[in-house]
Design an enzyme around this catalytic site. Structure first.
Site, mmCIF file in Angstrom:
data_model
loop_
_atom_site.group_PDB
_atom_site.id
_atom_site.type_symbol
_atom_site.label_atom_id
_atom_site.label_comp_id
_atom_site.label_asym_id
_atom_site.label_seq_id
_atom_site.Cartn_x
_atom_site.Cartn_y
_atom_site.Cartn_z
ATOM 1 N N SER A 131 0.828 -1.209 0.000
ATOM 2 C CA SER A 131 0.000 0.000 0.000
ATOM 3 C C SER A 131 0.866 1.265 0.000
ATOM 4 O O SER A 131 0.512 2.273 -0.611
ATOM 5 C CB SER A 131 -0.918 -0.004 1.223
ATOM 6 O OG SER A 131 -1.849 -1.073 1.143
ATOM 7 N N LEU A 336 -26.442 -20.344 -2.337
ATOM 8 C CA LEU A 336 -27.683 -20.805 -2.953
ATOM 9 C C LEU A 336 -27.520 -22.151 -3.654
ATOM 10 O O LEU A 336 -28.514 -22.844 -3.904
ATOM 11 C CB LEU A 336 -28.204 -19.755 -3.944
ATOM 12 C CG LEU A 336 -28.736 -18.463 -3.316
ATOM 13 C CD1 LEU A 336 -29.168 -17.484 -4.393
ATOM 14 C CD2 LEU A 336 -29.890 -18.747 -2.364
ATOM 15 N N GLU A 362 -4.470 -3.594 -6.991
ATOM 16 C CA GLU A 362 -4.648 -2.247 -7.557
ATOM 17 C C GLU A 362 -4.995 -1.238 -6.463
ATOM 18 O O GLU A 362 -5.705 -0.261 -6.692
ATOM 19 C CB GLU A 362 -5.726 -2.231 -8.658
ATOM 20 C CG GLU A 362 -5.546 -3.267 -9.741
ATOM 21 C CD GLU A 362 -4.367 -3.001 -10.652
ATOM 22 O OE1 GLU A 362 -3.416 -2.332 -10.213
ATOM 23 O OE2 GLU A 362 -4.382 -3.466 -11.802
#
Length: 381
Positions: A131, A336, A362
């Site tokens: 970062s 599900l 990114e």
């Protein structure tokens, strides 16, 4: 205000979706197990103009907008997010070279990039700077022979696989103003690679450390000017964030499409499970999340194409919103499917694993929140 795609944009989307359905989807699980993508795939994509999506036509590219590009990556990710995202990285490199390189630089690299005769990777992240990208330590010393590189890049998609590496290096002082961008070709003396990373998702995409040990590249491998590399990298990331968001959206849309089909066929208590209201409500929530994400993503792309002053903020917001929503939808689709969703044969668990990283790369979604909030505060200062 017109939210409809143009006829040309619809054709671009349909072309990419058809290509993915024929040339990628049938092999996605095979490539994941092999942990590589056959290089024969890339020239086929280049024939469609997807090798240099937003490289200018004068430089041999397609000259498409960022909005157009999001359509390509959304469509390809419906076949496999790992493959579509790898193409996104290659195109990010092409966009940087075309936007910031000299005419000589463009002539040197872009023809082979656009034809995908050569695959390009993007090297910014390091073991100690993710970062905090401006803290990178890979150094490039200027010598009579060129630039001598020493350092290591981490989590590089295409490490050991690609033909060229667009690399951010330190040529000057600490901080962002001391960073430059150079291209390192595969086979350069002093270039080596770590072992393939054993990843949760994106397993079809080879990922490894890229190591430079007195690795010398010619002076003319510099992109643009010395000391401007960090700004080039950040400019590239705006579009990269849109593409990663689009790829997440395509993966989640495929998960929902597969789930709709499954629920129409799977029966419980004497009727198809899509007839249960509680499950219908889940489908409605998923559809709403994806449609809202799609609209906002395209607005952010429009802002980037038109040079809006808040384009970077909107790219960060789109990346945050879309990747979070896409993962939630894919994970919900697995639920599900019940136990079948946990099996590889149904394709859902792969999508969930692939989409998880879209919230990290990114720029992590935590960093997206920083970008957004800082811009908000600056706007009222």
């Amino acid at each position: 205000m017109n939210f409809a795609l143009s006829e040309e944009q619809t054709l671009i989307f349909d072309m990419a979706k058809s290509f993915g359905a024929e040339h990628i989807a049938p092999f996605a699980q095979e490539w994941e197990k092999a942990e590589t993508i056959p290089k024969e795939l890339w020239p086929k994509l280049a024939e469609l103009g997807f090798g240099g999506l937003y490289v200018s036509e004068e430089s041999g590219g397609s000259g498409l907008s960022r909005l157009d590009a999001t359509l390509v990556f959304e469509a390809l990710a419906m076949a496999c997010p790992a493959v579509g995202s790898f193409l996104s990285i290659h195109n990010m490199c092409g966009g940087m070279i075309d936007k910031f390189g000299s005419q000589e630089t463009k002539a040197k690299w872009l023809p082979a990039l656009c034809s995908m005769e050569k695959i390009f990777s993007y090297c910014l992240t390091e073991p100690g700077s993710g970062s905090d990208a401006a803290a990178l330590k890979t150094r490039a010393e200027r010598t009579n022979e060129g630039y001598k590189l020493n350092g290591t890049k981490a989590f590089i998609s295409g490490g050991g696989y690609s033909d060229a590496y667009v690399t951010m290096v330190r040529t000057g002082v600490d901080g962002p103003k001391g960073i430059s961008t150079v291209v390192v070709e595969d086979g350069a003396a002093g270039l080596s690679f770590g072992a393939l990373e054993d990843k949760m998702g994106w397993r079809a995409q080879p990922t490894a450390q890229v190591q430079f040990d007195d690795c010398t590249v010619p002076h003319d491998n510099l992109i643009g000017e010395e000391g401007r590399g960090f700004s080039y990298a950040m400019a590239g990331l705006d579009g990269g964030r849109l593409n990663i968001a689009a790829s997440a959206l395509g993966g989640a849309q495929n998960a929902l499409d597969l789930t709709m089909q499954y629920m129409s066929e799977r029966k419980a208590f004497g009727k198809p499970i899509n007839q249960f209201q509680a499950l219908q409500f889940r489908l409605a929530e998923f559809e709403t999340k994806l449609q809202a994400s799609r609209t906002f993503l395209r607005q952010a792309a429009w802002k980037l194409d038109n040079g809006a002053p808040d384009a970077s903020k909107f790219c960060a917001m789109a990346k945050l919103m879309v990747t979070d929503a896409a993962f939630d939808v894919a994970n919900g689709c697995l639920q599900l499917h019940g136990g079948y969703g946990y099996l590889a044969d149904y394709g859902i668990e792969k999508i969930v694993r692939d989409l998880r990283v879209h919230q990290i790369l990114e720029g992590t979604n935590e960093i997206m929140r920083m970008i957004i909030s800082r811009q908000m505060i600056a706007d009222v200062s």
